[in-house]
Design an enzyme around this catalytic site. Structure first.
Site, PDB file in Angstrom:
ATOM      1  N   LYS A   1     -12.289  -4.802 -10.675  1.00  0.00           N
ATOM      2  CA  LYS A   1     -12.589  -3.575 -10.969  1.00  0.00           C
ATOM      3  C   LYS A   1     -11.434  -2.536 -11.424  1.00  0.00           C
ATOM      4  O   LYS A   1     -11.721  -1.778 -12.608  1.00  0.00           O
ATOM      5  CB  LYS A   1     -12.963  -2.829  -9.516  1.00  0.00           C
ATOM      6  CG  LYS A   1     -14.360  -2.845  -9.029  1.00  0.00           C
ATOM      7  CD  LYS A   1     -14.715  -2.120  -7.946  1.00  0.00           C
ATOM      8  CE  LYS A   1     -15.845  -2.922  -7.201  1.00  0.00           C
ATOM      9  NZ  LYS A   1     -15.524  -3.523  -6.162  1.00  0.00           N
TER      10      LYS A   1
ATOM     11  N   LYS B   1       0.649  -1.353   0.089  1.00  0.00           N
ATOM     12  CA  LYS B   1      -0.084   0.100  -0.236  1.00  0.00           C
ATOM     13  C   LYS B   1       0.921   1.219   0.144  1.00  0.00           C
ATOM     14  O   LYS B   1       0.627   2.219  -0.643  1.00  0.00           O
ATOM     15  CB  LYS B   1      -0.959   0.019   1.138  1.00  0.00           C
ATOM     16  CG  LYS B   1      -2.020  -0.968   1.022  1.00  0.00           C
ATOM     17  CD  LYS B   1      -2.987  -0.981   2.322  1.00  0.00           C
ATOM     18  CE  LYS B   1      -4.053  -2.051   1.964  1.00  0.00           C
ATOM     19  NZ  LYS B   1      -4.566  -2.674   3.318  1.00  0.00           N
TER      20      LYS B   1
ATOM     21  N   LYS C   1      -8.835 -12.266 -14.471  1.00  0.00           N
ATOM     22  CA  LYS C   1      -9.767 -12.165 -13.497  1.00  0.00           C
ATOM     23  C   LYS C   1     -10.708 -11.071 -13.769  1.00  0.00           C
ATOM     24  O   LYS C   1     -10.211 -10.010 -14.337  1.00  0.00           O
ATOM     25  CB  LYS C   1      -9.528 -12.556 -12.330  1.00  0.00           C
ATOM     26  CG  LYS C   1      -9.113 -11.388 -11.515  1.00  0.00           C
ATOM     27  CD  LYS C   1      -8.953 -11.754  -9.981  1.00  0.00           C
ATOM     28  CE  LYS C   1      -9.183 -10.457  -9.109  1.00  0.00           C
ATOM     29  NZ  LYS C   1      -9.637 -10.473  -7.963  1.00  0.00           N
TER      30      LYS C   1
END
Ligand code: AMP
Length: 328
Positions: A197, A111, A194
């Site tokens: 979003k 992150k 896959k």
């Protein structure tokens, strides 16, 4: 009955990957466990969402989960920020979490790499907040994907550490689990692996029939089978995965036979998938609309969920305060 806790990220609309990869197992779990499903709006602050979007995003996801069949009579569904006890436990857990172990977390490192301009302490303590979410209900089980495994290790470590420091067998060690049903990976139809979003290739539960048709008809295919009974290349297998989840077995077998004798026409296959996805989506989409247009109902459901979650949380917290040495 064992307690299960699962967090839901309030990011955007649900797509078929979310439904078949996560929501469907929630629907089964709510019948078999004491479930707490919470919408993780505090967690979302690590990326500074706009204030006007906080409640809106929580309501969107709440409406969609309810429309899918999460039943507030069976499962406790609540918004994380409505249950303030979690924050107190977060503080206690942070007092026993070490800087080094938090910095070493791969989820933190990832992150921090993604948003180098905002490496905030909330990112660093994400695992203690997640542990607080779970331990506040003394959950035995947490349904998580592989990406969350390290955070689950941390939650177990914090639970054990608390028990050791205070010499009490208080927290159970929460176990990661997936339901016995085979785990599905819903592919994208653009040949990119896959559905997701960030991949920009989603069929959303909110998509109407025409939108679905357009998305499915654009699916990547190949020039067709040349040998009978040959193995399906990935892009074709992807289409059959869709048939498998939304169509009847007869339909699946019909197209599978056509593949095997090399008479398959991809246009027909796509049309069938589009029709069957639309048939699957339509009732859910209508229910999403109904829930979304009834903010009072959403508020009432969230409030009732928060009350039930609060009751469980305050019971745990009273014991924790007592163990730590405060007045309960
Ligand atoms: P996300 O929307 O990426 O935060 O995903 C939430 C959850 O939905 C994941 O933890 C998975 O369980 C599930 N999920 C998302 N995309 C897929 C997919 N393409 N196939 C199967 N499961 C998925």
């Amino acid at each position: 009955m064992e307690t299960v806790v699962s967090g839901i990220r309030p990011t955007g609309n649900l797509h078929l990957g979310n439904y078949f990869g996560a929501v469907k197992s929630f629907l089964q779990m709510q019948n078999e466990y004491k479930c707490y499903f919470f919408i993780a709006d505090w967690h979302s602050l690590t990326t500074r969402p706009k204030p006007e979007n906080i409640i809106k995003s929580a309501h969107t996801i709440l409406a969609e989960y309810l429309a899918c069949g999460i039943n507030p009579e069976k499962a406790t569904i609540y918004i994380q920020s409505d249950v303030k006890e979690v924050l107190e436990l977060y503080l206690y857990l942070n007092m026993n979490a070490y800087l080094g172990e938090m910095e070493r977390c791969t989820t933190f490192k990832e992150k921090a790499r993604k948003q180098p301009e905002n490496v905030n302490v909330g990112l660093l303590t994400y695992p203690t907040l997640m542990a607080a979410d779970i331990l506040i209900h003394r959950a035995a089980k947490v349904p998580v994907g592989k990406d969350q495994e390290q955070n689950m290790e941390m939650a177990r470590k914090f639970a054990r550490r608390f028990n050791t420091i205070y010499e009490k067998d208080f927290f159970p060690e929460p176990q990661s689990f997936s339901l016995a049903t085979k785990s599905v990976k819903i592919p994208g139809l653009d040949g990119s692996g896959k559905m997701g979003k960030s991949e920009g290739n989603c069929i959303y539960l909110m998509d109407d029939t025409e939108t679905i048709r357009k998305k499915v008809m654009k699916a990547v295919t190949d020039s067709g089978p040349t040998m009978p009974n040959s193995e399906k290349p990935e892009v074709i297998q992807n289409l059959f995965t869709f048939l498998d989840i939304v169509s009847t077995k007869d339909t699946y077998d019909y197209f599978n036979d056509k593949w095997n004798d090399c008479s398959i026409r991809y246009g027909d296959l796509k049309k069938q998938i589009a029709v069957d996805v639309a048939a699957f989506n339509t009732p859910i989409r209508e229910r999403i609309r109904e829930y979304s247009s009834n903010v009072d109902l959403l508020n009432n459901i969230a409030k009732a969920g928060a009350e039930k979650a609060h009751e469980s949380a305050i019971n745990t917290l009273k014991e924790i305060r007592h163990i730590i040495g405060f007045h309960a």
